[in-house]
Design a protein around this motif. Structure first.
Motif, PDB file in Angstrom:
ATOM      1  N   PRO A  59       0.779  -1.358   0.157  1.00 42.03           N
ATOM      2  CA  PRO A  59       0.063  -0.010  -0.042  1.00 42.03           C
ATOM      3  C   PRO A  59       0.812   1.162   0.045  1.00 42.03           C
ATOM      4  CG  PRO A  59      -0.878  -1.631   1.596  1.00 42.03           C
ATOM      5  CD  PRO A  59       0.441  -2.115   1.019  1.00 42.03           C
ATOM      6  N   GLN A  60       1.896   1.059   0.643  1.00 48.33           N
ATOM      7  CA  GLN A  60       2.629   2.152   0.677  1.00 48.33           C
ATOM      8  C   GLN A  60       3.326   2.650  -0.650  1.00 48.33           C
ATOM      9  OE1 GLN A  60       6.345   2.155   3.163  1.00 48.33           O
ATOM     10  NE2 GLN A  60       6.237   4.283   3.723  1.00 48.33           N
ATOM     11  N   ASP A  63       0.597   4.834  -2.356  1.00 49.46           N
ATOM     12  CA  ASP A  63       0.189   5.728  -1.891  1.00 49.46           C
ATOM     13  C   ASP A  63      -0.038   7.016  -2.934  1.00 49.46           C
ATOM     14  OD1 ASP A  63      -0.348   5.134   0.700  1.00 49.46           O
ATOM     15  OD2 ASP A  63       1.486   5.984   1.480  1.00 49.46           O
ATOM     16  N   PRO A  64       1.038   7.259  -3.691  1.00 51.85           N
ATOM     17  CA  PRO A  64       0.601   8.409  -4.747  1.00 51.85           C
ATOM     18  C   PRO A  64      -0.695   7.972  -5.699  1.00 51.85           C
ATOM     19  CG  PRO A  64       2.794   7.592  -4.745  1.00 51.85           C
ATOM     20  CD  PRO A  64       2.209   6.615  -4.105  1.00 51.85           C
ATOM     21  N   VAL A  65      -0.984   6.735  -5.862  1.00 56.71           N
ATOM     22  CA  VAL A  65      -2.080   6.200  -6.614  1.00 56.71           C
ATOM     23  C   VAL A  65      -3.403   6.782  -5.855  1.00 56.71           C
ATOM     24  CG1 VAL A  65      -3.552   4.557  -7.582  1.00 56.71           C
ATOM     25  CG2 VAL A  65      -1.172   4.707  -7.890  1.00 56.71           C
ATOM     26  N   LEU A  66      -3.564   6.491  -4.404  1.00 53.95           N
ATOM     27  CA  LEU A  66      -4.600   6.527  -3.508  1.00 53.95           C
ATOM     28  C   LEU A  66      -4.806   8.167  -3.678  1.00 53.95           C
ATOM     29  CD1 LEU A  66      -5.304   5.193  -0.207  1.00 53.95           C
ATOM     30  CD2 LEU A  66      -5.112   7.502  -0.288  1.00 53.95           C
ATOM     31  N   GLU A  67      -3.758   8.893  -3.561  1.00 56.44           N
ATOM     32  CA  GLU A  67      -3.706  10.221  -3.351  1.00 56.44           C
ATOM     33  C   GLU A  67      -4.340  11.047  -4.724  1.00 56.44           C
ATOM     34  OE1 GLU A  67      -3.960  14.081  -1.926  1.00 56.44           O
ATOM     35  OE2 GLU A  67      -3.493  12.108  -0.858  1.00 56.44           O
ATOM     36  N   ALA A  68      -3.919  10.388  -5.581  1.00 54.31           N
ATOM     37  CA  ALA A  68      -4.324  10.849  -7.183  1.00 54.31           C
ATOM     38  C   ALA A  68      -5.849  10.673  -7.316  1.00 54.31           C
ATOM     39  CB  ALA A  68      -3.604  10.349  -8.077  1.00 54.31           C
TER      40      ALA A  68
END
Length: 205
Positions: A59-60, A63-68
């Motif tokens: 998951p870490q 994180d850029p994908v989640l944020e995007a």
């Protein structure tokens, strides 16, 4: 091993491109993700299944994908999410710390269908078992394109996915001829920038 994950392995196995999950990563998500998932990580690592159709991920790293995709949406006000798995084509599986298996996004189409899980709180571990037990190849195989994509482009590595070039949001077509191997994190972040996320809600009963 529980029967749900055993069933998943029977359908999606064997695993490949396995990456060892360090204890520091397991402890980072202790209390945030179900212990059941952490035990799967410890035993099986982060890896690909079904020749790369489905991947468990760090998951870490995503994180850029989640944020995007959901960083500026009401979803992040409702819960803290972590991306735990994805498909070869960009079906993204998010897990909420309070809401469990409640959010999935199909990145190439820029849409999501929120859902409510009954397995929260003390039932989180069981919910994680059911998450894997309920996975199907068909649901992850966009338009039945995986087998021909695998034959044409070759097997994916852990940091790759099959992406449409040009992207569907830019007028590309969802055909085998337009599929390419692309870097997963970078491509998923790019897709989030091309079109707003369409939240599809189920009609009232």
């Amino acid at each position: 091993m529980d029967e749900d994950f055993t069933g998943f392995l029977n359908d999606f196995g064997p695993a490949f491109d396995k990456r060892y999950v360090p204890p520091s990563s397991i402890e980072r998500y202790r209390g945030k993700l179900p212990d059941q998932l952490l035990s799967y990580w410890a035993e099986h690592g982060w890896c690909g299944y079904a020749n790369g159709l489905f991947w468990t991920v760090d998951p870490q790293e995503y994180d850029p994908v989640l944020e995007a995709w959901i960083g500026d949406t009401p979803f992040m006000e409702q819960d803290a999410y972590h991306l735990i798995a994805r498909s070869a084509f960009g079906e993204l599986y998010f897990w909420g710390e309070k809401t469990g298996d409640s959010l999935g996004i199909f990145a190439p189409g820029s849409y999501c269908i929120p859902r409510k899980s009954r397995f929260v709180g003390e039932k989180m571990d069981f919910g994680m078992r059911l998450f894997f037990g309920a996975l199907s190849r068909k649901a992850n195989d966009f338009a039945g394109m995986f087998t021909p994509a695998l034959a044409k482009l070759g097997r994916l590595k852990h940091d790759e996915m099959y992406g449409f070039v040009p992207a569907l949001a830019l007028g590309g077509t969802s055909t085998l001829a337009n599929l390419q191997k692309v870097k997963a994190v970078e491509h998923l972040v790019l897709l989030a920038q091309l079109a707003p996320l369409d939240v599809i809600t189920s009609p009232p009963p």
